[in-house]
Design a protein around this motif. Structure first.
Motif, short mmCIF file in Angstrom:
data_model
loop_
_atom_site.label_atom_id
_atom_site.label_comp_id
_atom_site.label_asym_id
_atom_site.label_seq_id
_atom_site.Cartn_x
_atom_site.Cartn_y
_atom_site.Cartn_z
N ALA A 102 0.60 4.08 -3.00
CA ALA A 102 -0.17 5.24 -2.57
C ALA A 102 -0.17 6.30 -3.67
O ALA A 102 0.82 6.48 -4.38
CB ALA A 102 0.42 5.82 -1.30
N GLY B 23 0.81 -1.21 0.00
CA GLY B 23 0.00 0.00 0.00
C GLY B 23 0.85 1.26 0.00
O GLY B 23 0.51 2.25 -0.66
N ARG C 125 -11.85 8.89 -6.46
CA ARG C 125 -10.61 8.16 -6.77
C ARG C 125 -11.01 6.89 -7.53
O ARG C 125 -11.54 5.94 -6.94
CB ARG C 125 -9.85 7.83 -5.48
CG ARG C 125 -9.35 9.11 -4.79
CD ARG C 125 -8.92 8.83 -3.36
NE ARG C 125 -7.73 8.01 -3.27
CZ ARG C 125 -6.48 8.50 -3.24
NH1 ARG C 125 -6.28 9.80 -3.27
NH2 ARG C 125 -5.45 7.70 -3.14
N ARG D 228 -8.24 -0.99 -2.82
CA ARG D 228 -8.46 -0.50 -1.47
C ARG D 228 -8.21 1.01 -1.38
O ARG D 228 -8.80 1.70 -0.55
CB ARG D 228 -7.55 -1.25 -0.49
CG ARG D 228 -7.82 -0.99 0.98
CD ARG D 228 -6.92 -1.85 1.84
NE ARG D 228 -7.25 -3.25 1.71
CZ ARG D 228 -8.16 -3.90 2.46
NH1 ARG D 228 -8.82 -3.23 3.39
NH2 ARG D 228 -8.40 -5.17 2.27
N ASP D 229 -7.35 1.52 -2.24
CA ASP D 229 -7.01 2.95 -2.25
C ASP D 229 -7.92 3.73 -3.19
O ASP D 229 -7.65 4.89 -3.49
CB ASP D 229 -5.54 3.13 -2.65
CG ASP D 229 -4.96 4.46 -2.21
OD1 ASP D 229 -5.44 5.00 -1.18
OD2 ASP D 229 -4.05 4.98 -2.88
#
Length: 237
Positions: free
Chosen positions: A30, A26, A168, A73-74
């Motif tokens: 990022a 992660g 996002r 997930r981001d």
């Protein structure tokens, strides 16, 4: 399975089944900014988005799927074309809603199953096929997008998502949808996994329609112990 960074500098190995693998990956994936659009794709060395089974399944592996999960997930939403849902046997993501673009409302052969632990899928489509899409996926939220002769623009697709607070975005294809996003100048980053395979099935990564050239800048490169490469490319123009 081990993943390690090659660029911008060599990094320590990450065992993808280790308890801290998701957190460490992660950090590597990022992305800054509230309004971002990533494309995340896998291809062979020869540039095909499909392997020997006519899907991406034979190009991917455990490390690639772990990175896919980290990127999802981001993200606020996973964007995909209906053709990919039909061909790839998509499952609903656990950490973000799935938004499906369709100009026909055809979901024949899909394997989407709504469950209590999954987000409600969104279907983005022209008004004239909204009822067809609703009948095919009754549990989905239908989002009508303006169209011209049945074709929705990339700008309108993205605007419809962001109007719902989904800022996002990760687009996972298929090829024509990814190309449409690039052509519209909406893409911030391309995350491309390159499988160590060549020959066989040919499905061009960005489809067969010509698109303008776009300059990229490599910001990160990882490799696993199968020789699969994981690149992050910033889209410059």
């Amino acid at each position: 399975m081990i993943v390690r960074r090659l660029f911008p500098e060599a990094g320590p190995e990450i065992e993808i089944e280790s308890p801290d693998a998701r957190a460490r990956l992660g950090e590597l994936y990022a992305i800054a900014g509230a309004d971002t659009l990533r494309i995340n794709l896998v291809a062979s060395v020869g540039g095909s988005a499909a392997g020997g089974d006519d899907t991406s399944e034979t190009l991917t592996n455990r490390a690639d799927r772990k990175i896919l999960g980290v990127i999802r997930r981001d993200s606020d939403v996973v964007l995909v074309g209906a053709a990919s849902v039909r061909a790839e046997g998509y499952q609903l993501p656990r950490t973000a809603p799935l938004a499906i673009v369709t100009s026909t409302g055809d979901f024949g052969g899909h394997r989407l199953a709504v469950a209590p632990d999954r987000f409600t899928p969104l279907v983005l489509c022209p008004a004239e096929v909204a009822e067809t899409a609703r009948a095919a996926l009754p549990a989905a939220e239908i989002v009508v997008v303006p169209d011209a002769a049945g074709r929705m623009s990339a700008v309108d697709i993205v605007s419809a998502l962001r109007a719902r607070g989904l800022h996002r975005i990760v687009c996972e294809g298929g090829p024509s949808l990814a190309a449409q996003m690039l052509e519209a100048g909406l893409v911030d980053e391309l995350c491309l996994s390159t499988s160590p395979a060549i020959g066989g099935v040919s499905l061009p990564l960005l489809g067969t329609a010509p698109i303008a050239a776009h300059r990229l800048e490599l910001t990160q490169l990882l490799v696993d112990d199968t020789s699969t490469l994981y690149a992050r490319w910033r889209v410059l123009d």
